[in-house]
Design an enzyme around this catalytic site. Sequence first.
Site, PDB file in Angstrom:
ATOM      1  N   HIS A 157      21.448 -25.545  67.165  1.00 40.55           N
ATOM      2  CA  HIS A 157      23.016 -24.713  66.367  1.00 40.55           C
ATOM      3  C   HIS A 157      23.767 -23.769  67.510  1.00 40.55           C
ATOM      4  O   HIS A 157      24.723 -23.095  67.144  1.00 40.55           O
ATOM      5  CB  HIS A 157      22.377 -24.142  65.292  1.00 40.55           C
ATOM      6  N   ASP A 208      23.566 -36.597  62.050  1.00 41.91           N
ATOM      7  CA  ASP A 208      24.760 -36.067  62.036  1.00 41.91           C
ATOM      8  C   ASP A 208      24.037 -34.241  62.727  1.00 41.91           C
ATOM      9  O   ASP A 208      23.336 -33.525  62.874  1.00 41.91           O
ATOM     10  CB  ASP A 208      25.638 -35.375  60.326  1.00 41.91           C
ATOM     11  N   GLU A 233      22.766 -33.968  56.885  1.00 48.85           N
ATOM     12  CA  GLU A 233      21.650 -32.768  56.920  1.00 48.85           C
ATOM     13  C   GLU A 233      22.034 -31.503  56.595  1.00 48.85           C
ATOM     14  O   GLU A 233      21.995 -30.610  56.142  1.00 48.85           O
ATOM     15  CB  GLU A 233      20.305 -33.352  57.106  1.00 48.85           C
TER      16      GLU A 233
END
Length: 407
Positions: free
Chosen positions: A379, A95, A160
């Site tokens: 991210h 993920d 996660e």
Amino acid sequence: MSDIDNNLTSQTHQQATHQQETLDLSIALLERPSVTPNDDGCQDILSERLTQAGFDCEFMYYGDRQAKGEHAEVKNLWARRGTSNPVICFAGHTDVVPTGDEKNWTYPPFTPTIADGYLWARGAADMKTGIAAFTIAAERFVANHPQHNGSIAFLITSDEEGPSINGTVKVIETLEARQEKITYCLVGEPSSTDTLGDIIKNGRRGSLGAVLTVTGKQGHVAYPHLASNPIHAAMSALSELTNASWDNGNDYFPATSLQISNINGGTGATNVIPETLEVVFNFRFSTETTEDELKAKTHAIFDKYFKDSKAKYDIHWKLSGQPFLTPEGKLVSACQQAIKSVTGTDTTLSTSGGTSDGRFIAPTGAQVVELGVRNATIHQVDEKVEVDDLGRLAQIYERILENLLLD
């Protein structure tokens, strides 16, 4: 041609082969928009390949298929080749975090693009290329050493980046219930900082969150004697809390720290004393301090200031993970030697950063280390990884398998 030249030529060819194979598998995974908790077929790709390499693959589903949010069903993959010890397990997640506005990306986040020496895509660094690299490493190791000692395993989740309640933690509970133990665990999180392999994580701090609610009595600011201001009541306690010393850390961990992340109080009006105050704070704590000690000291501080107060306080605690540490030993040494042989780098051990799924695996007694690509863009918009690092990471992983399963 000398033996040295032959060895260099062989190593260069091996690295190129590793790189292309890892790149191809990475692209196949990165094309899947697997925003947490959606796996979007990534684990099916891995299962098909691992089955061909002699792994027994088992999908484990936890959660509610009809639900959304933290109770949604999560797909996990447990794959194992071999039945004996030691068991070296690669842990990772398929993920990824949301992309944000895709218009801000140089290249579409789910259209893997090679440009300027980088592979650009959401999940490129965190952490689909790590999964691809270990898959290639395992395939090549098994092909070269079909009668290897011990077992190789994969623990892959799609939970996660989300609440992490139906992923690795549930798989570990299942494995523990059937007495299936992991000896060494290699978590493929992006641990490197400046160059591949310069940092490996041999532990992580614990994370203890808290929501403080202070309840007073609403009233007019001109008549404070008829009200009880929860903000005023909490200020002295919060000041002492934020200035407290919790421990001094140790050789592996910095001192325990506390940070306030949110403060909410008031109605929006300037002439109203609010009834409630909410403060959210978090401890990142070392092995020098326990969860219970942090709670006890926090309550002692608030009890001191609220003993004679009309306002009342309550704290709701949430433990995200205990601190863990893998001291220098067989797994750490195997990683250090592998990195040195492939990159020439003398790696540094670190416990910095946030939490990872290693926190669920370490309590079983497994040695746990995190080793992966550089983390500079995780991210972020335009997440990317150096293409040249892919083959080298696969080589490092293969050397680790050799170091642990061939002696």
